[in-house]
Design an enzyme around this catalytic site. Structure first.
Site, mmCIF file in Angstrom:
data_model
loop_
_atom_site.group_PDB
_atom_site.id
_atom_site.type_symbol
_atom_site.label_atom_id
_atom_site.label_comp_id
_atom_site.label_asym_id
_atom_site.label_seq_id
_atom_site.Cartn_x
_atom_site.Cartn_y
_atom_site.Cartn_z
ATOM 1 N N LEU A 1 0.899 -1.153 0.000
ATOM 2 C CA LEU A 1 0.000 0.000 0.000
ATOM 3 C C LEU A 1 0.934 1.198 0.000
ATOM 4 O O LEU A 1 1.841 1.257 0.839
ATOM 5 C CB LEU A 1 -0.868 0.027 1.261
ATOM 6 C CG LEU A 1 -2.210 -0.700 1.247
ATOM 7 C CD1 LEU A 1 -2.855 -0.622 2.622
ATOM 8 C CD2 LEU A 1 -3.142 -0.130 0.196
ATOM 9 N N ASP A 2 0.742 2.134 -0.932
ATOM 10 C CA ASP A 2 1.705 3.224 -0.995
ATOM 11 C C ASP A 2 1.650 4.089 0.262
ATOM 12 O O ASP A 2 0.709 4.011 1.064
ATOM 13 C CB ASP A 2 1.552 4.053 -2.275
ATOM 14 C CG ASP A 2 0.213 4.762 -2.380
ATOM 15 O OD1 ASP A 2 -0.183 5.416 -1.410
ATOM 16 O OD2 ASP A 2 -0.419 4.672 -3.440
ATOM 17 N N LYS A 3 2.660 4.894 0.426
ATOM 18 C CA LYS A 3 2.850 5.672 1.651
ATOM 19 C C LYS A 3 1.652 6.559 1.957
ATOM 20 O O LYS A 3 1.304 6.777 3.122
ATOM 21 C CB LYS A 3 4.125 6.513 1.524
ATOM 22 C CG LYS A 3 4.571 7.212 2.790
ATOM 23 C CD LYS A 3 5.901 7.909 2.565
ATOM 24 C CE LYS A 3 6.393 8.593 3.830
ATOM 25 N NZ LYS A 3 7.705 9.253 3.625
#
Length: 244
Positions: free
Chosen positions: A104-106
């Site tokens: 999951l991206d930042k």
């Protein structure tokens, strides 16, 4: 005669040392030996073989494998690289070595699995396996019927057309989307193509597991959840077959 050997990267993944993909990188770097000889990708090992990484003996564990559901907060990086600030491994601080299944991206939050089972990773991640991942998404301007229709029927990004998917409007600015593929920053790119900017993105379900824990907390999957998850992904292609 029945073959009781298995591919080296699968053996390493099953020990919980790292994922199969990471094992391949270790093998390519010359850090893995079999019976004292430098290993090559594609090597197979049996019960009588001795496998070492950086000289350390690697033994297949007998204990029960770990499957966690974690509600990732904003700002946490889904990497096992401990030199990266705010990495997911340091944040959870679990007493045993585990790694995330996927990313999951930042700037996103929500459900992600953590495990020490290298065999399960690619079964869940391979897009051809059609495993559902569900998200709620908030955008910067009112959602239209055209937006919902376009999102659900495929968007040209990253030199491909996204698979058809289920999209449902929740409010003027928020919608729900169920994907069976995981292209890099897929939802954000799809929205950008249609002139929208994602302001909040949360993953709320992976296959049969729904998000039910506070932000920043994790829990073990129950025996029933784990059994159902393993049963649902059992027909899926694994690393070698899925990469054809």
């Amino acid at each position: 005669m029945e073959d009781h050997t298995k591919r080296l990267n699968k053996f390493i993944g099953e020990t919980g040392y790292c994922s199969r993909r990471e094992a391949d990188k270790l093998i390519e770097a010359g850090r893995v030996t079999i019976n004292g000889t430098r290993a090559d990708k594609g090597n197979k090992v049996g019960a009588e073989d001795t496998v070492r990484i950086d000289g350390k003996l690697i033994i297949k564990k007998q204990q029960q494998q770990i499957y966690l559901a974690f509600n990732k907060p904003l700002g946490i990086e889904c990497t096992t690289n401990l030199s990266v600030a705010n990495n997911i491994v340091d944040y959870i601080n679990y007493p045993k070595r585990i790694f995330p299944i996927g990313r999951l991206d930042k700037a996103s939050e929500g459900l992600i699995f953590m495990t020490d089972d290298g065999d399960i990773v690619n079964k869940i991640l391979r897009s051809r396996n059609n495993h559902e991942k569900e998200y709620t998404v908030t955008v910067n301007k009112p959602i239209t019927e055209r937006f919902i229709k376009r999102m659900s029927h495929g968007i040209p990004i990253l030199d491909t057309i996204t698979k058809k998917c289920k999209v449902e409007q929740i409010s003027n600015y928020t919608f729900k989307i169920i994907l069976t593929q995981g292209l890099n920053r897929q939802i954000r790119r799809m929205c950008e193509y249609l002139g929208y900017e994602v302001t909040a993105l949360k993953r709320i379900r992976i296959i049969n597991i729904a998000l039910d824990i506070p932000v920043g907390r994790y829990r073990d999957l129950t025996q029933e959840e784990t059994a159902q998850l393993l049963r649902l992904i059992a027909p899926s292609t694994k690393t070698e077959e899925g990469s054809l």
